[in-house]
Design an enzyme around this catalytic site. Structure first.
Site, PDB file in Angstrom:
ATOM      1  N   LYS A 116       0.823  -1.212   0.000  1.00 67.44           N
ATOM      2  CA  LYS A 116       0.000   0.000   0.000  1.00 67.44           C
ATOM      3  C   LYS A 116       0.849   1.250   0.000  1.00 67.44           C
ATOM      4  CE  LYS A 116      -4.359  -1.709   1.651  1.00 67.44           C
ATOM      5  NZ  LYS A 116      -5.506  -1.560   2.528  1.00 67.44           N
ATOM      6  N   LYS A 199      -8.389 -11.307  -7.577  1.00 69.45           N
ATOM      7  CA  LYS A 199      -9.555 -11.457  -6.690  1.00 69.45           C
ATOM      8  C   LYS A 199     -10.578 -10.342  -6.949  1.00 69.45           C
ATOM      9  CE  LYS A 199      -8.885  -8.951  -2.434  1.00 69.45           C
ATOM     10  NZ  LYS A 199      -9.181  -8.881  -1.038  1.00 69.45           N
ATOM     11  N   LYS A 202     -12.965  -4.310  -4.237  1.00 67.96           N
ATOM     12  CA  LYS A 202     -13.640  -3.017  -4.288  1.00 67.96           C
ATOM     13  C   LYS A 202     -12.925  -2.095  -5.260  1.00 67.96           C
ATOM     14  CE  LYS A 202     -15.002  -3.318   0.519  1.00 67.96           C
ATOM     15  NZ  LYS A 202     -14.007  -3.552   1.573  1.00 67.96           N
TER      16      LYS A 202
END
Ligand code: ATP
Ligand code: LTN
Length: 338
Positions: A116, A199, A202
Site C-alpha cells: 500500500k 480477486k 472493491k
C-alpha cells in the site's frame, strides 16, 4: 459446569459504497454461520478506513451501509456484539501500547504496508498506515478472541498479533489470549469476472468485474452474462486451465448449496451460455431480498445508530476491563473510576 464458548472476532472496512459478492462469500456468510456456535464479535473498522485516502463526506454513510449489509446478510446484533470501531476508544488506546512494544523493523516487514505504501508513494504513506497492523492487533486482543476468521491476505497480521500478545504477556504479565487465525477456505476466494485470476475487489480495474451487493440485480445479471470464460466448451472445475468457468461454478455452488460435482453433472454437454443464464437468475434471486432488506434498514438510520450504540456499549464493557488490566500490569498510575 459447561466450558465457555470460544470467542471469534472479525470485521470489514467501510471503504466502498457497497460490499461485493467476494466479501459476502469469503467472509460475511461464514461469520453468519459461525455466530450461533461461538461468542461472536463483529465490527466495522472505520479507524482503519482512514489509513488510506478517503472521503470525509462519505465515511458516515458508508459505515451505516456496511452495518445495514451485515444485518441484512444475517448478522444478528442481539446475538453477536456488533459495533463501530471508533465508538470504542479503547482500540486506539491499546494500539498505542502495542506500538510501544513493536519493532520498527518488524512493522516494516508487513507486506500489506509495503504494497500500500508503494502504491500511495513515500510522502502519502502515513504513520497511520504503518500502524495499521498494531491497531488490528488491538482490535483482536481487547476482546480476548480465540479465533479470527480472515482471508489469506491477513495471515501475516495475525502472526504479528500473536507475537505481540506473547511479548506483552512475557514482559508485563499475563493479560492477553493468544488468538489463532482461521484462514477461510481457499474455495472461498471469488475472482474478478473480467479478470478471473485476480480477486474480486472493491478496487478492481473494470466495474464489470465485481458484483456489488447493493446494485440493481439486473446489472448484476448482465455482469454474470458477460463474465470472461475460457477457451473450450466443457463446463468443468479446473482453477488453472479454466479460471473463469471455475469461478462461476464456485459462486453457483456457494449460493445454492449444490456441490460443484453436482453442477458439473447437471451441465454436462451444455454450453457456457446455459450456465451463465442460470447463474444470473441465481444471483438475482440472492441479491434482490438482500438489497431490499439493506435499503429498508437504511431508511431508518436512527434505529441503525441505536443498534450500533448498544453494540458499542457491550463492546466497551469487555474492552475497558482488558485495557485497565494491561495498564495496571504496565504500572500506570490508576485512573479514578477504573
Ligand atoms: P477489497 O479488496 O475488496 O477492498 P479487502 O480485502 O480490502 O476487500 P475488507 O473489506 O476489510 O478488505 O474485507 C472483508 C473480508 O472480505 C476480508 O476477510 C477479506 O479477506 C474478504 N474478501 C475480500 N475480497 C474477497 C474475495 N474476492 N473473495 C473472498 N473473500 C474476499
Ligand atoms: N485488516 C482487515 C480488517 C480488520 C480486521 C480486524 C479483521 C481490521 N481489524 C480485526 C479481523 C480482525 C481486512 O482488511 N480484511
Amino acid at each position: 459446569m459447561t466450558a465457555a464458548r470460544q470467542r471469534i472476532l472479525s470485521g470489514a472496512k467501510p471503504t466502498a459504497d457497497s460490499l461485493h459478492l467476494g466479501n459476502y462469500i469469503g467472509a460475511v456468510r461464514q461469520w453468519v454461520d459461525m455466530q450461533s456456535q461461538y461468542d461472536a464479535v463483529f465490527f466495522i473498522p472505520d479507524l482503519h478506513a482512514v489509513t488510506v485516502d478517503f472521503e470525509p463526506g462519505e465515511l458516515a454513510r458508508r459505515t451505516r451501509t456496511v452495518a445495514a449489509q451485515y444485518i441484512a446478510a444475517g448478522i444478528d446484533p442481539e446475538q453477536s456484539i456488533f459495533f463501530v470501531q471508533s465508538h470504542v476508544p479503547e482500540h486506539a488506546e491499546l494500539a498505542w501500547v502495542l506500538n510501544c512494544i513493536t519493532g520498527f523493523g518488524e512493522a516494516s516487514r508487513m507486506t500489506q504496508f509495503k504494497d500500500k505504501s508503494a502504491k500511495a508513494g513515500a510522502d502519502a504513506a502515513t504513520l497511520g498506515l504503518f500502524a495499521y497492523p498494531t491497531l488490528m492487533a488491538a482490535d483482536i486482543l481487547l476482546y480476548q478472541a480465540d479465533l479470527v476468521p480472515v482471508g489469506e491476505d491477513q495471515r501475516q497480521h495475525l502472526e504479528l498479533t500473536r507475537n505481540l500478545a506473547q511479548r506483552f504477556n512475557a514482559r508485563y504479565g499475563n493479560v492477553f489470549t493468544v488468538p489463532d487465525a482461521t484462514i477461510l477456505k481457499a474455495t472461498a476466494k471469488i475472482y474478478d469476472l473480467q479478470n478471473p485470476t485476480a480477486k474480486m475487489s472493491k478496487t478492481g480495474e473494470s466495474p464489470n468485474g465485481a458484483i456489488q451487493l447493493l446494485e440493481d440485480p439486473k446489472i448484476a445479471a448482465k455482469r454474470i452474462k458477460s463474465a470472461v470464460t475460457d477457451a473450450g466448451t466443457e463446463i468443468r472445475f479446473d482453477a488453472d486451465a479454466k479460471p473463469g468457468v471455475s469461478n462461476l461454478l464456485t459462486i453457483y455452488s456457494t449460493l445454492t448449496g449444490r456441490s460443484v460435482a453436482e453442477l458439473e453433472e447437471a451441465y454436462a454437454g451444455k454450453m457456457y451460455g446455459h450456465l451463465k443464464v442460470d447463474l444470473a437468475e441465481v444471483v438475482v434471486d440472492f441479491l434482490t431480498p438482500l438489497r431490499n432488506r439493506t435499503n429498508e434498514l437504511l431508511e431508518d438510520p436512527a434505529e441503525l445508530d441505536r443498534l450500533l450504540a448498544r453494540g458499542a456499549e457491550r463492546a466497551r464493557a469487555i474492552a475497558s476491563v482488558t485495557l485497565a488490566n494491561a495498564y495496571d500490569k504496565m504500572g500506570f498510575l490508576p485512573r479514578a473510576g477504573r
